[in-house]
Structure formats: structure tokens, C-alpha cells
Design a protein around this motif. Structure first.
Motif, PDB file in Angstrom:
ATOM      1  N   THR A  25       0.806  -1.216   0.000  1.00  0.00           N
ATOM      2  CA  THR A  25       0.000   0.000   0.000  1.00  0.00           C
ATOM      3  C   THR A  25       0.841   1.269   0.000  1.00  0.00           C
ATOM      4  O   THR A  25       0.310   2.359  -0.210  1.00  0.00           O
ATOM      5  N   SER A  26       2.141   1.110   0.225  1.00  0.00           N
ATOM      6  CA  SER A  26       3.020   2.283   0.165  1.00  0.00           C
ATOM      7  C   SER A  26       3.621   2.487  -1.230  1.00  0.00           C
ATOM      8  O   SER A  26       4.333   3.476  -1.451  1.00  0.00           O
ATOM      9  N   LEU A  27       3.335   1.585  -2.167  1.00  0.00           N
ATOM     10  CA  LEU A  27       3.846   1.732  -3.523  1.00  0.00           C
ATOM     11  C   LEU A  27       3.204   2.944  -4.201  1.00  0.00           C
ATOM     12  O   LEU A  27       2.010   3.205  -4.023  1.00  0.00           O
ATOM     13  N   PRO A  28       3.959   3.693  -5.007  1.00  0.00           N
ATOM     14  CA  PRO A  28       3.386   4.840  -5.708  1.00  0.00           C
ATOM     15  C   PRO A  28       2.183   4.463  -6.570  1.00  0.00           C
ATOM     16  O   PRO A  28       1.194   5.203  -6.618  1.00  0.00           O
ATOM     17  N   ALA A  29       2.251   3.322  -7.239  1.00  0.00           N
ATOM     18  CA  ALA A  29       1.150   2.913  -8.111  1.00  0.00           C
ATOM     19  C   ALA A  29      -0.118   2.654  -7.309  1.00  0.00           C
ATOM     20  O   ALA A  29      -1.230   2.921  -7.778  1.00  0.00           O
ATOM     21  N   TRP A  30       0.022   2.125  -6.098  1.00  0.00           N
ATOM     22  CA  TRP A  30      -1.151   1.852  -5.257  1.00  0.00           C
ATOM     23  C   TRP A  30      -1.858   3.167  -4.906  1.00  0.00           C
ATOM     24  O   TRP A  30      -3.097   3.265  -5.029  1.00  0.00           O
ATOM     25  N   SER A  31      -1.085   4.142  -4.502  1.00  0.00           N
ATOM     26  CA  SER A  31      -1.670   5.446  -4.167  1.00  0.00           C
ATOM     27  C   SER A  31      -2.322   6.076  -5.393  1.00  0.00           C
ATOM     28  O   SER A  31      -3.413   6.652  -5.303  1.00  0.00           O
ATOM     29  N   ALA A  32      -1.650   5.963  -6.537  1.00  0.00           N
ATOM     30  CA  ALA A  32      -2.201   6.533  -7.766  1.00  0.00           C
ATOM     31  C   ALA A  32      -3.497   5.837  -8.163  1.00  0.00           C
ATOM     32  O   ALA A  32      -4.449   6.476  -8.621  1.00  0.00           O
TER      33      ALA A  32
END
Length: 547
Positions: free
Chosen positions: A5-12
Motif C-alpha cells: 500500500t506504500s507503492l506509488p502505483a497503489w496510491s495513484a
């Protein structure tokens, strides 16, 4: 916050999901006249229309970014190369090797497993041909007419459902029966249908100690002997698929009639191995080879196709999209082919046993949803039952529609009507019916205004419900093999993204251990009754039952 959940893609993706939730599928189609053509991919005899999903090009870009940041490609390569990706059991995961035509050595613990696989296939073929030609006979010299396959889990469900799906290819004069449930009724009803002189039993258990399977096999042996068969006939009428050769031999099975199993094949992935012996007996070994070949084509596609055209990756990532960003708790599989009626149950075990996990690869509890409930059945029947929930329920339940374009039984308008139902359901889920459309429909029927005001809201369907449509020209061993491999890899993609081990099943193991402990108390003259109060009370009630 977890690594995932800390991956940039997850946030995006989380941010993007909030934007796209406000856009209806009707709008997405209206804004992109080429959408249906662009969101179509095919491989190994299957076509996937994924245009009726709540996605756009940005969604696919962000899902591809999530796959890259999660190391999906490396994880796929690790599986196919034989790395011990089942890290909790320190095992390789090589069901794909069982259907590979490659001759390149594949080493596991110092052994080239390709040689072992090839030898097993040769042995299976010789056995199947001998039974079909009537060379392998029962103890009274009669050819076999019935096979009773005894297993549980993947050793039961895979062979049963694959054989049922391929009924048009069945070998004439040979019937297969499948037993898994330890309920005595299950095997009793099967034994009533067969003759001991012409029945072959296949016992499938990697350990040869699986409680349900061993109990059913012992019951079958007792029945066989009680019907007048001599002890020495067990070797003619019982074969085994197991890694525990000594136990099978002690049971009375000739060592030459024992087919191997390996630790690097999980039960729910084992139908490609000698566990598939009942399938090969039912449809013939040549057709079984085609089943393997169809799966291999999907394996090759999975490894080589770019993500935007890669069927397993697309379906796996879309499943993650709905589970984690739309809070979808289930996924429905709808087969528009009577022969495929059991497929949803197969995919249910495959997906839920693999991805029903709450601990990630690092041993930490996850802070995101994994493993949605998989369910479904024959699509046409469901239209008159649970499709109501799909159309007007308050949640999002993604759906897979599966349809062969040609039927094995073309009768009049039947198949066109079947296809119309399939396509109509996907359209209805996508478009829905607005309040204005509902009112107009009722007005055309001449209904009074006050009655329209009262009824119209109940006829509204929001639409915007996502679905995939999977097509094949015809259901054959090859297309079925590709279809099953597709769902295997789809399951793996989800697990890889969720950073969980899709190849162990400790939750299943716990129930087995506790069940054995309770059985001791149920049968003992001096039960310990050291369980929790509820379980101890249930044991007491059972022990006092009237017989």
C-alpha cells in the motif's frame, strides 16, 4: 502501512478509482467508439472481451505500473524456472512443467524432473491403452466397465469437473464415478452402481494417509472382498497415485500400478499429473495430451505477451482493481455451456484456497483485502435466481461470462438463444435502466401516472456493473486446458500483487488436525473432552445419540 500500500502505483490507483467511480460505463463507450475493439485480447483459442470493465487507458497504465513495482514479471520467471516460491514449505511450484513439451532439463533437488514427467506420461498412456483395448481386465477376465476415482480436494475436483466438461469425448463403454466425501452415503451410492468384477479403483493421495481418501478406499476394498473377490485380485482392481509407495504396496497395490506424485505439485494444480488418470481413462490419452497442449499454449502466452494483451495478467489485475479499490467482496463465474457447469466450483477451490491468506511474504498481517469469494454456476439458470443481486444489489460483483461459440449439440435455436442470454446479461449489467427509461417503459404499457410513480423506482437498475466475456470457438480438450491454465495464472497474478504465498494452505491443514483429535474422542471409551466447551458438548451429544 504495508509495503504494497506504500507503492506509488497503489496510491495513484486509489486516487484514480475515486475519479472513475463517477463515470458510467455508458459514458466510457460513448466517448470511445473503438473501445470494444481495443479492449479485446486473445490467446490459445480464447478471446477475452474486457471492454465492459470500469477502466480506461489510464487504469491499465497504472495497473501495469503496480505490476512492475510488485515485481510481477520476476515472480512469473521464478515460478517457471523452478525456484522455491512456495517459501513456507520450501517447495518449487511446477505444475506448468507437467504440460511442457520442452526437453531442456529442469532441475529440482538435483533431479531433471522433465525425465520423470515424461516417464510418467508414458506409463499413463500404456495403462490407459491397455484398459481401453481390454488387455487390462478384472479378476474374472471381464473388461472394465467402471472406474471409481477416490480422492479429495484437487485430487477429486479436478478430474471430476474436467471429465464432465469433456463428455463429448468420452470413451464408449467406460463410466467414471468420483468419491470424495467421507460421508458413508457418498461411497455407498457409488458402489450400488458398479459390479466388482468389472470395476477399477483409483486411489489418489500424495501421502496415502489422507483421512477421507484412505477411509473410502478401505471401504471399497472391504466391499470388493465381501462380494467374493480374492485378496490377490486387489492388484488387478486397485491402482494408486501417491508419493508413499510403501504404504500403497502394504495396502495390496502392485508397485507397478503406482503412479508418482511430487512435492512441487499442489493438489489444486495436480490434474495435469497422474492425478489426471481418470480424465485420460474417460477421454483417451490422445485427448488428454491435447488438454496438456492447450494449457501449455496459455503458459507460453502468459510468459511472453505484453501486459495489455496478456489474458491472465489482465484478468488478475482487474480482480485486484475491484477487490482493493471498489471493495468488491466476491466474484461470480457464469458458464454458458452445460458441460462447463462444474467449472465455477473448480475455480472456487483454485482461487480461494490459493489466495485466502491474511499474512504476506514477510510474515506480516496485510492491511488490504485478499481472496474474494468465488461463486457461480450455469449462467442461464442463474438469470432466474441470483442474477437479481448482480443487477440491483447495492455492491459491485464482477462477473466472468464463458461461452463456446459452437455447441456440441446444435439443436434448432437453442445455441443462438443461449448466446443471446449471455450477451444480453453482460449488456444489462453494463447499461442498466434509468428512472426515465423505466417510466417511459411503463407509460408505453398504458399505466396510470400514480402507478408509474410508485413502480418505476423499483425497476431501475444502475448498471455500471463490470464483466468479462470469454469466448472460444468450441469446447475441446485444448480450449479447456487453456481456460483452466488461464485461471491458474490469474490466481497467481493476484497473489503476486498481494505479496502472499498462493501455494500453501495452512488453514486447510488446521481443520484436518483438529478433526483427527475430535475423532479420537468420538470413538474412545474414555474421551478426554479437552476442547472448548461448545465442541466438548457437541461431542457428548453425538456420543449419546440413539442408534
Amino acid at each position: 502501512m504495508s509495503t504494497l500500500t506504500s507503492l506509488p502505483a497503489w496510491s495513484a490507483l486509489a486516487e484514480h478509482a475515486e475519479e472513475i467511480k463517477a463515470t458510467h460505463l455508458r459514458t466510457l463507450f460513448a466517448d470511445d467508439p473503438q473501445r470494444a475493439e481495443r479492449y479485446l485480447a486473445e490467446a490459445a483459442g480464447l478471446q477475452l472481451d474486457f471492454s465492459k470493465n470500469r477502466i480506461n487507458d489510464l487504469t491499465l497504465t497504472l495497473l501495469a505500473q503496480l505490476a512492475e513495482e510488485s515485481g510481477l514479471t520476476k515472480k512469473v520467471q521464478a515460478m517457471f524456472s523452478g525456484e522455491a516460491i512456495n517459501h513456507t514449505e520450501n517447495r518449487s511450484v511446477l505444475h506448468t512443467a507437467l504440460r511442457s513439451s520442452s526437453s531442456t532439463p529442469l532441475m529440482v533437488e538435483g533431479k531433471d524432473i522433465r525425465q520423470e514427467i515424461a516417464a510418467t506420461l508414458v506409463k499413463m498412456e500404456a495403462f490407459v491403452d491397455a484398459v481401453h483395448r481390454g488387455e487390462w481386465r478384472g479378476y474374472t477376465d471381464k473388461p472394465f466397465t467402471d472406474i471409481v476415482s477416490i480422492g479429495i480436494g484437487g485430487s477429486f475436483l479436478g478430474p471430476k469437473i474436467m471429465a464432465e466438461s469433456l463428455k463429448p469425448y468420452w470413451h464408449k463403454g467406460l463410466r467414471c464415478h468420483y468419491v470424495a466425501n467421507v460421508d458413508g452415503t457418498a461411497i455407498s451410492e457409488k458402489l450400488k452402481q458398479v459390479d466388482p468384477e468389472t470395476t477399477l479403483f483409483i486411489m489418489s493421495s500424495k501421502s496415502f494417509t489422507t483421512q477421507e481418501t484412505l477411509t473410502n478406499t478401505l471401504t471399497a476394498r472391504d466391499w470388493f472382498l465381501a462380494k467374493g473377490a480374492p485378496d490377490k485380485a486387489i492388484g488387478q482392481h486397485f491402482v494408486a497415485v501417491t508419493s508413499n509407495v510403501p504404504a500403497a504396496v502394504q495396502f495390496g497395490i502392485d508397485e507397478e500400478n503406482i503412479f508418482p506424485m511430487w512435492d512441487w505439485v499442489g493438489g489444486r494444480y495436480s490434474m495435469w499429473s497422474a492425478i489426471g488418470l481418470p480424465i485420460a481413462l474417460q477421454i483417451g490419452f490422445g485427448q488428454f495430451r491435447q488438454l496438456l497442449e492447450g494449457a501449455e499454449k496459455m503458459d507460453q502466452h502468459f510468459q511472453s505477451a505484453p501486459l495489455e494483451r496478456n489474458l491472465p495478467m489482465l484478468m488478475g489485475l482487474l480482480a485486484v482493481w475491484y477487490t482493493n479499490f471498489f471493495d468488491s467482496a466476491s466474484h461470480v463465474i457464469l458458464s454458458y455451456d452445460h458441460y462447463l457447469r462444474g467449472l465455477p466450483a473448480y475455480i472456487q477451490q483454485l482461487d480461494m484456497e490459493s489466495n485466502g491468506k491474511g499474512t504476506n511474504d514477510q510474515g506480516d498481517g496485510v492491511d488490504y483485502h485478499t481472496g474474494p469469494v468465488i461463486w457461480g454456476g450455469e449462467g442461464t439458470n442463474g438469470q432466474h435466481a441470483y442474477h437479481q443481486l448482480l443487477h440491483q444489489g447495492s455492491g459491485i460483483i464482477p462477473a466472468d461470462f464463458i461461452l463456446p461459440l459452437n455447441s456440441h449439440n446444435p439443436l434448432g435455436r437453442h445455441h443462438a438463444m443461449l448466446a443471446a442470454n449471455c450477451f444480453g446479461q453482460t449488456q444489462a449489467l453494463m447499461s442498466g435502466k434509468t428512472l426515465e427509461e423505466a417510466r417511459r417503459e411503463l407509460e408505453q404499457k398504458g399505466m396510470a401516472a400514480d402507478a408509474i410513480d410508485a413502480l418505476a423506482p423499483h425497476k431501475v437498475m444502475p448498471g455500471n456493473k463490470p464483466s468479462n466475456t470469454l469466448l472460444m470457438n468450441k469446447l475441446t480438450p485444448a480450449t479447456l486446458g487453456a481456460l483452466v491454465a488461464l485461471y491458474e495464472h490469474r490466481t497467481f497474478v493476484q497473489g503476486a500483487i498481494w505479496q502472499i504465498n498462493s501455494f500453501d494452505q495452512w488453514g486447510v491443514e488446521l481443520g484436518k488436525v483438529l478433526g483427527n483429535s475430535i475423532l479420537d474422542d468420538l470413538e474412545s471409551d474414555t474421551p478426554k473432552l479437552d476442547q472448548d466447551a461448545s465442541t466438548a458438548r457437541l461431542i457428548t451429544i453425538f456420543r449419546k445419540r440413539e442408534i
